[in-house]
Write a protein that holds these residues in place. Sequence first.
Motif, mmCIF file in Angstrom:
data_model
loop_
_atom_site.group_PDB
_atom_site.id
_atom_site.type_symbol
_atom_site.label_atom_id
_atom_site.label_comp_id
_atom_site.label_asym_id
_atom_site.label_seq_id
_atom_site.Cartn_x
_atom_site.Cartn_y
_atom_site.Cartn_z
ATOM 1 N N LEU A 131 15.385 3.900 24.397
ATOM 2 C CA LEU A 131 14.767 2.682 23.865
ATOM 3 C C LEU A 131 15.687 2.090 22.803
ATOM 4 O O LEU A 131 15.698 2.523 21.645
ATOM 5 C CB LEU A 131 13.388 2.988 23.286
ATOM 6 N N SER A 132 16.454 1.103 23.195
ATOM 7 C CA SER A 132 17.453 0.504 22.318
ATOM 8 C C SER A 132 17.377 -1.011 22.455
ATOM 9 O O SER A 132 17.484 -1.551 23.549
ATOM 10 C CB SER A 132 18.852 0.997 22.696
ATOM 11 N N GLY A 133 17.157 -1.682 21.339
ATOM 12 C CA GLY A 133 17.053 -3.138 21.379
ATOM 13 C C GLY A 133 16.138 -3.640 20.288
ATOM 14 O O GLY A 133 15.921 -2.971 19.264
ATOM 15 N N THR A 134 15.563 -4.827 20.496
ATOM 16 C CA THR A 134 14.715 -5.442 19.482
ATOM 17 C C THR A 134 13.456 -6.028 20.117
ATOM 18 O O THR A 134 13.491 -6.585 21.209
ATOM 19 C CB THR A 134 15.454 -6.572 18.736
ATOM 20 N N SER A 169 16.858 -5.815 25.264
ATOM 21 C CA SER A 169 17.507 -4.512 25.252
ATOM 22 C C SER A 169 18.946 -4.637 24.789
ATOM 23 O O SER A 169 19.581 -5.687 24.901
ATOM 24 C CB SER A 169 17.465 -3.888 26.645
ATOM 25 N N THR A 170 19.443 -3.531 24.250
ATOM 26 C CA THR A 170 20.844 -3.428 23.873
ATOM 27 C C THR A 170 21.579 -2.687 24.964
ATOM 28 O O THR A 170 21.212 -1.572 25.317
ATOM 29 C CB THR A 170 20.993 -2.685 22.540
ATOM 30 N N ALA A 192 17.019 2.061 17.743
ATOM 31 C CA ALA A 192 18.335 2.639 18.009
ATOM 32 C C ALA A 192 18.297 4.124 17.704
ATOM 33 O O ALA A 192 17.898 4.523 16.594
ATOM 34 C CB ALA A 192 19.413 1.958 17.172
ATOM 35 N N ASP A 193 18.657 4.949 18.680
ATOM 36 C CA ASP A 193 18.782 6.396 18.487
ATOM 37 C C ASP A 193 17.529 7.023 17.887
ATOM 38 O O ASP A 193 17.601 7.866 16.982
ATOM 39 C CB ASP A 193 19.993 6.701 17.590
ATOM 40 N N GLY A 194 16.365 6.598 18.360
ATOM 41 C CA GLY A 194 15.114 7.198 17.904
ATOM 42 C C GLY A 194 14.595 6.680 16.590
ATOM 43 O O GLY A 194 13.593 7.191 16.068
ATOM 44 N N THR A 195 15.241 5.663 16.004
ATOM 45 C CA THR A 195 14.797 5.093 14.736
ATOM 46 C C THR A 195 14.233 3.691 14.956
ATOM 47 O O THR A 195 14.503 3.043 15.969
ATOM 48 C CB THR A 195 15.940 5.014 13.714
#
Length: 463
Positions: free
Chosen positions: A27-30, A460-461, A62-65
């Motif tokens: 899950l990466s993005g905004t 997504s990123t 990003a990376d679980g944050t």
Amino acid sequence: MKNGFQTLDREVVVDDLEVRGELPRWLSGTLVRNGPARFETDRRSFRHWFDGQAMLHRFGFADGTVSYRNRFLDTPSLRSVRDEGRISFGEFATDPCRSIFGRFFTRPRLAPNPNVNVVSDGDRDWALTETPIAVQFDPDTLATVGLSDHDDAITGQVTTAHPHQAPLTGDLVNYVLKFGRRSVYQIYRQRGRTRELLATLPTDRPGYLHSFAITERHVVLVVFPLVVNPLSFLVRGKPFIENYRWRPELGTRFVVFDQQDGSVVADRRTDAFFAFHHINAYDADDRVVVDICAYPDAEVVDALYLDKLRDGVELPLPFPTRYEVDLTGDGIRSRRLAEDALELPRISYGSHNGRDYRYAYGVGAFGNGRNDFFNQLVKVDVRSGRTSRWHEPGRYPGEPVFVAAPNARAEDDGVLLSVVLDVDAGRSGLLVLDAATFEEIARADVPHAIPFGFHGRFTSTAH
């Protein structure tokens, strides 16, 4: 629940929210969400939920944050409210501060208060409302960039905040309604920064349409019998929506346009009903299938005035309903898809917009009760009618945005992102559900209550 309709003045930046549970590493993005956040001036209040001044909320993954920031859109409407203590622009159900003399001789200005949705045209991000003035913003800082600048012949007073991406071409499709002695719906498609007129539909009594439907081959306008005589805007001196009248004897009109040449391929009527939101639509042989969150009438518009919401008015409920328009005959068949109320619907848009699908997600009412605001999340299997629910007492979720997993193997392989208000704690948080099992994966609280909003968009990123 009342603090979901109270002003939020704080603008904050939090780089790392505390996460309970574990987010998927993919899950990466905004997620950018839009909604009203200021409901009054020093001297006067807005009247309707739809009138509050627009604020954006950005959750970064990003990376679980998870990070968070929020910011008002810096519009002439907000500056008038915040800096001058005046309501200078007409809103959905609130008139500007004008004397009776001034109201008679001054046409209301279009309100640049885009508090409904966000969209991208490929290289720019926009906040939208139902007037054709979009506001560009920076997707990272949420800073306001400027107003839309279309230089073409497609003009009018009303549009939707729900443009669709054409499934086969990727064009943005929407309509603009131009009022006149004979008003006209103007359906257009947009490629990059260029808009092209696709079809027109003249009408004597235009209806209030918050959204519309699209399939691979068609565009569908569903005209509910909440209609207006445009002359009313000049002579009655009432806010925008209060000029409309419920005329059930007119029935509800389905007009189906061919996406290639703009011709009308079907114009059918069925019994009167009302809706804000379409769920999805698709082509099926000689039919067009249109799924809608249907109310029996337009009573819900009046129920969403702020004084009623804060006093706990009984809320009319919409139910997911399928309408099948026969392109070769005269009929429209309809049936309810599930017994749970459903509003603010979302689907796996990237893969199933305008195509046959199975799952819809949205907010609902626990036990279909009408004495509370939307207080549960619902997943509907539109083929079987089975539903899954997420509900916790005292918590009010917003629209669930579906994010597909990389290389998803099923339509519901992904997560749902919903902003949830905890009334006892007096703050909101981001809830993350497994879309397949409807079980909680994680949540992350923000430092304040976020007023109930409308719609959002996940970007997504790329990895």
